[in-house]
Scaffold this motif. Structure first.
Motif, PDB file in Angstrom:
ATOM      1  N   GLN A  38     -46.366 -42.077 -28.171  1.00 32.03           N
ATOM      2  CA  GLN A  38     -45.409 -41.302 -28.921  1.00 32.03           C
ATOM      3  C   GLN A  38     -43.975 -41.795 -28.806  1.00 32.03           C
ATOM      4  O   GLN A  38     -43.138 -41.393 -29.573  1.00 32.03           O
ATOM      5  CB  GLN A  38     -45.409 -39.836 -28.471  1.00 32.03           C
ATOM      6  N   ASP A  39     -43.663 -42.587 -27.833  1.00 31.31           N
ATOM      7  CA  ASP A  39     -42.288 -43.027 -27.689  1.00 31.31           C
ATOM      8  C   ASP A  39     -42.236 -44.545 -27.566  1.00 31.31           C
ATOM      9  O   ASP A  39     -43.238 -45.205 -27.367  1.00 31.31           O
ATOM     10  CB  ASP A  39     -41.616 -42.347 -26.494  1.00 31.31           C
ATOM     11  N   SER A  40     -41.035 -45.079 -27.681  1.00 28.25           N
ATOM     12  CA  SER A  40     -40.892 -46.531 -27.710  1.00 28.25           C
ATOM     13  C   SER A  40     -41.332 -47.189 -26.406  1.00 28.25           C
ATOM     14  O   SER A  40     -41.817 -48.314 -26.420  1.00 28.25           O
ATOM     15  CB  SER A  40     -39.450 -46.912 -28.037  1.00 28.25           C
ATOM     16  N   GLN A  77     -55.474 -50.173 -33.828  1.00 26.00           N
ATOM     17  CA  GLN A  77     -54.654 -51.036 -32.985  1.00 26.00           C
ATOM     18  C   GLN A  77     -53.194 -50.609 -33.141  1.00 26.00           C
ATOM     19  O   GLN A  77     -52.679 -50.556 -34.260  1.00 26.00           O
ATOM     20  CB  GLN A  77     -54.828 -52.489 -33.409  1.00 26.00           C
ATOM     21  N   LEU A  78     -52.555 -50.289 -32.032  1.00 24.17           N
ATOM     22  CA  LEU A  78     -51.154 -49.871 -32.060  1.00 24.17           C
ATOM     23  C   LEU A  78     -50.288 -51.025 -31.589  1.00 24.17           C
ATOM     24  O   LEU A  78     -50.389 -51.466 -30.453  1.00 24.17           O
ATOM     25  CB  LEU A  78     -50.947 -48.659 -31.154  1.00 24.17           C
ATOM     26  N   LYS A  79     -49.432 -51.515 -32.490  1.00 24.63           N
ATOM     27  CA  LYS A  79     -48.502 -52.590 -32.155  1.00 24.63           C
ATOM     28  C   LYS A  79     -47.096 -52.044 -32.344  1.00 24.63           C
ATOM     29  O   LYS A  79     -46.822 -51.406 -33.353  1.00 24.63           O
ATOM     30  CB  LYS A  79     -48.702 -53.789 -33.088  1.00 24.63           C
ATOM     31  N   PRO A  80     -46.191 -52.313 -31.408  1.00 20.77           N
ATOM     32  CA  PRO A  80     -44.822 -51.809 -31.524  1.00 20.77           C
ATOM     33  C   PRO A  80     -44.145 -52.262 -32.821  1.00 20.77           C
ATOM     34  O   PRO A  80     -43.934 -53.448 -33.028  1.00 20.77           O
ATOM     35  CB  PRO A  80     -44.107 -52.409 -30.312  1.00 20.77           C
ATOM     36  N   ALA A 114     -43.652 -43.048 -34.315  1.00 22.98           N
ATOM     37  CA  ALA A 114     -43.438 -41.986 -33.339  1.00 22.98           C
ATOM     38  C   ALA A 114     -42.491 -40.962 -33.952  1.00 22.98           C
ATOM     39  O   ALA A 114     -41.341 -41.258 -34.244  1.00 22.98           O
ATOM     40  CB  ALA A 114     -42.838 -42.560 -32.058  1.00 22.98           C
ATOM     41  N   VAL A 115     -42.999 -39.738 -34.176  1.00 19.81           N
ATOM     42  CA  VAL A 115     -42.220 -38.694 -34.817  1.00 19.81           C
ATOM     43  C   VAL A 115     -41.482 -37.853 -33.782  1.00 19.81           C
ATOM     44  O   VAL A 115     -40.319 -37.523 -33.952  1.00 19.81           O
ATOM     45  CB  VAL A 115     -43.135 -37.788 -35.680  1.00 19.81           C
ATOM     46  N   ALA A 116     -42.174 -37.498 -32.726  1.00 22.08           N
ATOM     47  CA  ALA A 116     -41.607 -36.682 -31.654  1.00 22.08           C
ATOM     48  C   ALA A 116     -42.454 -36.910 -30.414  1.00 22.08           C
ATOM     49  O   ALA A 116     -43.534 -37.502 -30.486  1.00 22.08           O
ATOM     50  CB  ALA A 116     -41.621 -35.207 -32.050  1.00 22.08           C
ATOM     51  N   SER A 117     -41.986 -36.419 -29.289  1.00 19.25           N
ATOM     52  CA  SER A 117     -42.771 -36.515 -28.075  1.00 19.25           C
ATOM     53  C   SER A 117     -44.082 -35.763 -28.281  1.00 19.25           C
ATOM     54  O   SER A 117     -44.083 -34.602 -28.683  1.00 19.25           O
ATOM     55  CB  SER A 117     -42.006 -35.909 -26.902  1.00 19.25           C
ATOM     56  N   GLY A 118     -45.176 -36.448 -28.086  1.00 18.15           N
ATOM     57  CA  GLY A 118     -46.481 -35.817 -28.267  1.00 18.15           C
ATOM     58  C   GLY A 118     -47.028 -35.902 -29.677  1.00 18.15           C
ATOM     59  O   GLY A 118     -48.068 -35.323 -29.969  1.00 18.15           O
TER      60      GLY A 118
END
Length: 188
Positions: A38-40, A77-80, A114-118
């Motif tokens: 959820q965060d950078s 797959q999650l890539k920054p 990432a929209v918000a924490s969580g």
């Protein structure tokens, strides 16, 4: 012999499954933890989310009958800040009971936001493959899809809800609503 889709009767199905799905989504969201995407800082290394889901398909007039409920597994797959692979493989277990193996695959890309924490949004697009086999033979078709998913949680396991629209040759427009759990797997 596999039952045929009767679109007219499919359009008269009540919205009860959506009410149930909404309630289950709320309850599971309270129970799951952060998947760490959820965060950078959590997106610094590429990793995969792997999970299972239940899906309901529908047409322009509403959801199809329960006979067409899908059970599937998906890999994202999650890539920054970059597109990553997004694959989902589903089968219709009810049709297996009448001797037909029917399934679909969604292959494409997703962009983690990432929209918000969580909370992580996954807009996606790709190719849809649909096929089946039974006593009368086998066949398949293909199309395109566009959609999105939301992943909620604050641990290694999260809740994933998704909605995709599919334009499939010889079938037309079909939507898929999915609800499932995912687990994060860190890449090397």
């Amino acid at each position: 012999m596999a039952p045929e889709i009767d679109r007219k009767s499919d359009r008269t199905v009540s919205n009860r499954p959506f009410h149930y799905a909404r309630t289950v989504t709320a309850l599971v969201a309270l129970a799951v933890g952060n998947i760490g995407a959820q965060d950078s800082t959590a997106l610094q290394r590429p990793h995969w989310m792997v999970g299972g889901s239940l899906g309901v398909i529908g047409f322009a007039g509403g959801p199809a009958s329960a006979d067409f409920t899908l059970i599937g597994i998906h890999f994202t797959q999650l890539k920054p800040g970059r597109l990553g692979a997004d694959v989902s493989i589903n089968v219709m277990p009810r049709l297996l009971t009448v001797g037909a193996l029917t399934g679909a695959a969604r292959v494409g890309v997703a962009l983690p936001v990432a929209v918000a924490s969580g909370m992580l949004l996954l807009p996606s697009a790709g190719v849809t493959l649909v096929g089946g086999a039974g006593q009368g033979g086998a066949g398949g078709t293909a199309g395109v899809n566009v959609g999105g998913a939301a992943v909620l949680g604050t641990g290694r396991v999260g809740l994933r809800t998704g909605l995709t629209w599919h334009r499939i040759k010889d079938v037309g427009s079909v939507w898929l609503l999915e609800l499932g759990l995912v687990k994060r797997r860190i890449g090397k």
